[in-house]
Write an enzyme that holds these catalytic residues in place. Sequence first.
Site, PDB file in Angstrom:
ATOM      1  CE  LYS A   9     -10.270  -4.001   8.966  1.00  0.00           C
ATOM      2  NZ  LYS A   9     -11.421  -3.711   8.113  1.00  0.00           N
ATOM      3  NE  ARG A  84      -8.422   0.589   6.189  1.00  0.00           N
ATOM      4  CZ  ARG A  84      -9.495  -0.203   6.162  1.00  0.00           C
ATOM      5  NH1 ARG A  84     -10.593   0.109   6.813  1.00  0.00           N
ATOM      6  NH2 ARG A  84      -9.460  -1.325   5.484  1.00  0.00           N
ATOM      7  NE  ARG A 123     -11.801 -10.659   2.352  1.00  0.00           N
ATOM      8  CZ  ARG A 123     -11.527  -9.728   3.259  1.00  0.00           C
ATOM      9  NH1 ARG A 123     -12.032  -9.820   4.483  1.00  0.00           N
ATOM     10  NH2 ARG A 123     -10.755  -8.711   2.977  1.00  0.00           N
ATOM     11  NE  ARG A 129     -13.414  -6.753   0.152  1.00  0.00           N
ATOM     12  CZ  ARG A 129     -13.172  -6.241   1.342  1.00  0.00           C
ATOM     13  NH1 ARG A 129     -13.866  -6.640   2.386  1.00  0.00           N
ATOM     14  NH2 ARG A 129     -12.249  -5.319   1.504  1.00  0.00           N
ATOM     15  NE  ARG A 140      -7.899  -4.248   0.973  1.00  0.00           N
ATOM     16  CZ  ARG A 140      -8.512  -5.415   1.223  1.00  0.00           C
ATOM     17  NH1 ARG A 140      -8.319  -6.443   0.438  1.00  0.00           N
ATOM     18  NH2 ARG A 140      -9.300  -5.529   2.262  1.00  0.00           N
TER      19      ARG A 140
HETATM   20  P1  AMP Z   1     -12.429  -2.632   4.360  1.00  0.00           P
HETATM   21  O1  AMP Z   1     -13.735  -3.233   3.966  1.00  0.00           O
HETATM   22  O2  AMP Z   1     -12.426  -2.092   5.757  1.00  0.00           O
HETATM   23  O3  AMP Z   1     -11.265  -3.545   4.105  1.00  0.00           O
HETATM   24  O4  AMP Z   1     -12.209  -1.356   3.412  1.00  0.00           O
HETATM   25  C1  AMP Z   1     -12.166  -1.480   1.999  1.00  0.00           C
HETATM   26  C2  AMP Z   1     -11.523  -0.236   1.393  1.00  0.00           C
HETATM   27  O5  AMP Z   1     -12.303   0.921   1.711  1.00  0.00           O
HETATM   28  C3  AMP Z   1     -10.125   0.091   1.907  1.00  0.00           C
HETATM   29  O6  AMP Z   1      -9.114  -0.639   1.235  1.00  0.00           O
HETATM   30  C4  AMP Z   1     -10.037   1.590   1.615  1.00  0.00           C
HETATM   31  O7  AMP Z   1      -9.824   1.843   0.242  1.00  0.00           O
HETATM   32  C5  AMP Z   1     -11.458   2.040   1.953  1.00  0.00           C
HETATM   33  N1  AMP Z   1     -11.557   2.414   3.388  1.00  0.00           N
HETATM   34  C6  AMP Z   1     -12.255   1.757   4.356  1.00  0.00           C
HETATM   35  N2  AMP Z   1     -12.123   2.376   5.539  1.00  0.00           N
HETATM   36  C7  AMP Z   1     -11.306   3.448   5.328  1.00  0.00           C
HETATM   37  C8  AMP Z   1     -10.777   4.469   6.157  1.00  0.00           C
HETATM   38  N3  AMP Z   1     -11.038   4.506   7.479  1.00  0.00           N
HETATM   39  N4  AMP Z   1      -9.988   5.409   5.573  1.00  0.00           N
HETATM   40  C9  AMP Z   1      -9.728   5.391   4.262  1.00  0.00           C
HETATM   41  N5  AMP Z   1     -10.174   4.452   3.423  1.00  0.00           N
HETATM   42  C10 AMP Z   1     -10.953   3.476   3.940  1.00  0.00           C
END
Ligand code: AMP
Length: 183
Positions: A9, A84, A123, A129, A140
């Site tokens: 995404k 989310r 990744r 990461r 996750r």
């Molecule tokens: P991402 O880069 O989108 O995979 O996000 C990395 C981490 O940031 C996630 O595993 C959550 O801990 C936090 N995070 C990102 N977006 C959200 C959201 N909309 N609501 C809550 N936590 C978020």
Amino acid sequence: MFGPPGAGKGTQAVRLAQRAKVAHIASGDLFRENVGSDTELGRLAKTYMDRGDLVPDEVTIRMVLDRMDRADAAGGYVLDGFPRNEVQAAALDDALSGRGETIEYAILLECQREELLRRLVGRAKAEGRADDAPEVADERLRVYDEQTMPLVNYYESQGKLRRLNGEQPMDCVTDNLCEAIGA
Ligand code: AMP
């Protein structure tokens, strides 16, 4: 734009924002920036991110809505990784209806679990990461199934859902995405 971790995404959201000439707003990036600059929000967010859990809705919603108020988002935006869960989706709808705006499309990038796990392992090695490490990635994925999947019904019932096969080659996904929403 939503989908399980590893579906692509982030990549597709950046490409779509470039193609449509709108802002790219990624909640995960905003949190990582805050972690990097060691803000109070960053320190709070890190405790959840390190476990693979969602950061509490209240701070997440405020952070994204503030970002949407910045000048570069005036002409539109791709929201990447937000909302989310249903609380965030409802808060977003509320905030937008107060401004006479609405979400145009909710794009779901789909990908089989085996392929996701394969990509997340790659990744973790390539980008380092911490939350791609196997135990955190598992959490996750679990959180995605439990909290984010209900958004499929939420947006389907609004007629906004567009499903895309995230397992195809990257350029192909981008083409399908742009075609699906006329970008
Ligand atoms: P991402 O880069 O989108 O995979 O996000 C990395 C981490 O940031 C996630 O595993 C959550 O801990 C936090 N995070 C990102 N977006 C959200 C959201 N909309 N609501 C809550 N936590 C978020």
